[in-house]
Design a protein around this motif. Sequence first.
Motif, PDB file in Angstrom:
ATOM      1  N   UNK A 225      59.198  34.114  24.021  1.00 17.96           N
ATOM      2  CA  UNK A 225      60.525  33.719  23.541  1.00 17.96           C
ATOM      3  C   UNK A 225      60.482  32.332  22.894  1.00 17.96           C
ATOM      4  N   UNK A 226      61.398  32.077  21.960  1.00 15.67           N
ATOM      5  CA  UNK A 226      61.425  30.790  21.270  1.00 15.67           C
ATOM      6  C   UNK A 226      61.790  29.648  22.209  1.00 15.67           C
ATOM      7  N   UNK A 227      61.258  28.475  21.933  1.00 19.18           N
ATOM      8  CA  UNK A 227      61.531  27.279  22.738  1.00 19.18           C
ATOM      9  C   UNK A 227      62.602  26.456  22.035  1.00 19.18           C
ATOM     10  N   UNK A 228      63.504  25.870  22.799  1.00 21.16           N
ATOM     11  CA  UNK A 228      64.496  24.957  22.222  1.00 21.16           C
ATOM     12  C   UNK A 228      64.641  23.761  23.142  1.00 21.16           C
ATOM     13  N   UNK A 229      64.615  22.563  22.594  1.00 25.64           N
ATOM     14  CA  UNK A 229      64.849  21.364  23.398  1.00 25.64           C
ATOM     15  C   UNK A 229      65.460  20.303  22.508  1.00 25.64           C
ATOM     16  N   UNK A 230      66.315  19.482  23.079  1.00 25.50           N
ATOM     17  CA  UNK A 230      67.033  18.409  22.367  1.00 25.50           C
ATOM     18  C   UNK A 230      67.629  18.929  21.053  1.00 25.50           C
ATOM     19  N   UNK A 231      68.196  20.128  21.063  1.00 26.65           N
ATOM     20  CA  UNK A 231      68.821  20.686  19.874  1.00 26.65           C
ATOM     21  C   UNK A 231      67.825  21.072  18.787  1.00 26.65           C
ATOM     22  N   UNK A 232      66.547  21.165  19.128  1.00 23.86           N
ATOM     23  CA  UNK A 232      65.495  21.437  18.153  1.00 23.86           C
ATOM     24  C   UNK A 232      64.785  22.725  18.540  1.00 23.86           C
ATOM     25  N   UNK A 233      64.660  23.639  17.547  1.00 26.73           N
ATOM     26  CA  UNK A 233      63.982  24.919  17.802  1.00 26.73           C
ATOM     27  C   UNK A 233      62.743  24.970  16.937  1.00 26.73           C
ATOM     28  N   UNK A 234      61.602  24.551  17.460  1.00 27.79           N
ATOM     29  CA  UNK A 234      60.421  24.491  16.602  1.00 27.79           C
ATOM     30  C   UNK A 234      59.908  25.878  16.216  1.00 27.79           C
ATOM     31  N   UNK A 235      59.356  25.957  15.022  1.00 29.18           N
ATOM     32  CA  UNK A 235      58.684  27.189  14.599  1.00 29.18           C
ATOM     33  C   UNK A 235      57.405  27.338  15.416  1.00 29.18           C
ATOM     34  N   UNK A 236      57.162  28.555  15.890  1.00 25.40           N
ATOM     35  CA  UNK A 236      55.943  28.764  16.693  1.00 25.40           C
ATOM     36  C   UNK A 236      54.775  29.139  15.792  1.00 25.40           C
ATOM     37  N   UNK A 237      53.807  28.215  15.674  1.00 27.46           N
ATOM     38  CA  UNK A 237      52.579  28.512  14.928  1.00 27.46           C
ATOM     39  C   UNK A 237      51.647  29.332  15.819  1.00 27.46           C
ATOM     40  N   UNK A 238      50.703  29.997  15.167  1.00 21.07           N
ATOM     41  CA  UNK A 238      49.747  30.798  15.941  1.00 21.07           C
ATOM     42  C   UNK A 238      48.498  29.955  16.227  1.00 21.07           C
ATOM     43  N   UNK A 239      47.791  30.273  17.316  1.00 24.25           N
ATOM     44  CA  UNK A 239      46.561  29.554  17.654  1.00 24.25           C
ATOM     45  C   UNK A 239      45.550  29.668  16.517  1.00 24.25           C
ATOM     46  N   UNK A 240      45.578  30.818  15.812  1.00 22.85           N
ATOM     47  CA  UNK A 240      44.608  31.020  14.723  1.00 22.85           C
ATOM     48  C   UNK A 240      44.857  30.062  13.557  1.00 22.85           C
TER      49      UNK A 240
ATOM     50  N   UNK B 142      62.202  20.704  32.198  1.00 22.13           N
ATOM     51  CA  UNK B 142      62.632  21.650  33.233  1.00 22.13           C
ATOM     52  C   UNK B 142      63.391  22.843  32.645  1.00 22.13           C
ATOM     53  N   UNK B 143      63.120  23.135  31.350  1.00 19.99           N
ATOM     54  CA  UNK B 143      63.754  24.290  30.730  1.00 19.99           C
ATOM     55  C   UNK B 143      63.402  25.561  31.520  1.00 19.99           C
ATOM     56  N   UNK B 144      64.382  26.459  31.596  1.00 20.39           N
ATOM     57  CA  UNK B 144      64.219  27.689  32.400  1.00 20.39           C
ATOM     58  C   UNK B 144      62.991  28.493  32.001  1.00 20.39           C
ATOM     59  N   UNK B 145      62.692  28.485  30.698  1.00 18.86           N
ATOM     60  CA  UNK B 145      61.612  29.362  30.246  1.00 18.86           C
ATOM     61  C   UNK B 145      60.227  28.920  30.743  1.00 18.86           C
ATOM     62  N   UNK B 146      60.153  27.738  31.376  1.00 16.99           N
ATOM     63  CA  UNK B 146      58.878  27.309  31.992  1.00 16.99           C
ATOM     64  C   UNK B 146      58.817  27.690  33.472  1.00 16.99           C
ATOM     65  N   UNK B 147      59.920  28.269  33.997  1.00 18.33           N
ATOM     66  CA  UNK B 147      59.931  28.668  35.405  1.00 18.33           C
ATOM     67  C   UNK B 147      60.246  27.498  36.328  1.00 18.33           C
ATOM     68  N   UNK B 148      60.328  27.782  37.671  1.00 16.50           N
ATOM     69  CA  UNK B 148      60.780  26.746  38.613  1.00 16.50           C
ATOM     70  C   UNK B 148      59.746  25.642  38.888  1.00 16.50           C
ATOM     71  N   UNK B 149      58.468  25.957  38.744  1.00 16.54           N
ATOM     72  CA  UNK B 149      57.434  24.940  39.023  1.00 16.54           C
ATOM     73  C   UNK B 149      56.430  24.902  37.858  1.00 16.54           C
ATOM     74  N   UNK B 150      56.878  24.391  36.711  1.00  7.29           N
ATOM     75  CA  UNK B 150      55.992  24.426  35.543  1.00  7.29           C
ATOM     76  C   UNK B 150      54.755  23.559  35.734  1.00  7.29           C
ATOM     77  N   UNK B 151      53.640  24.088  35.272  1.00  6.64           N
ATOM     78  CA  UNK B 151      52.407  23.288  35.245  1.00  6.64           C
ATOM     79  C   UNK B 151      52.234  22.824  33.799  1.00  6.64           C
ATOM     80  N   UNK B 152      52.108  21.525  33.607  1.00  5.13           N
ATOM     81  CA  UNK B 152      51.993  20.969  32.250  1.00  5.13           C
ATOM     82  C   UNK B 152      50.748  20.089  32.187  1.00  5.13           C
TER      83      UNK B 152
END
Length: 210
Positions: free
Chosen positions: A60-75, A117-127
């Motif tokens: 799913x797309x990420x959004x933070x601080x009103x910003x929705x970055x385009x998701x580039x591919x690892x390739x 602490x965005x929900x899409x990282x789950x309750x205990x995100x590892x960063x």
Amino acid sequence: MNQAFRAASEAAELQQSDGGKARTVVVDLGNESQVVHLPRFLPFEDSWKDTCYVASAGLPGVAYSGYKPHAHSWDDYPPLKDILDAVRNALPGSSFNSLLLNSYKGGNDYVGWHSDDEKLYGPTPEIASVSFGCDREFLLKKKPRTKREGERPSKRPKMIEHPDQHSFMLKHGSLLLMQGHTQRDWFHSVPKRAKAEAVRINLTFRRVLK
Ligand SMILES: O=C(O)CCC(=O)C(=O)O
Ligand SMILES: [Fe+2]
């Protein structure tokens, strides 16, 4: 003079008409060779994109601080995929599937107090945070204590007192891992530092839940 040289030296003349501030240097090397150096080809402020987001397909797309970055591919960025592999090797069992790149052009660039602490990282995100370039200080500050849902008041006095602020100097090539309830209970920041003149690139690897 070939076409590329002509274009470059015309650009150089253009820059020199800017009161000499851009200090474009054209060096005739002799024998029909020359070098044109435009130190300020792009304005320093917007010469580089500040952030870049890379994610595995189907997240799913990420959004933070009103910003929705385009998701580039690892390739699109094989060197970043190599760093992801190195992080995975260093942290067996980790399952990072996305990366946020932040560039700090100098000491004026900073990241204010926040938690990821965005929900899409789950309750205990590892960063996992990997740093390159200029050393910068990374601060952690405990959030004000609020009673959490379902929590009973503890009768026993706390035996271990932990400091509620920490500072780490994140050097070139360092890895910092935030785990457990770090995002729930702590803020982090990279403050401005007048003396930090060089560029710093920070990569934070995260797991986005599907
Ligand atoms: O640059 C850093 O070390 C931290 C960056 C950060 O906190 C973030 O991207 O959320
Ligand atoms: Fe962060």
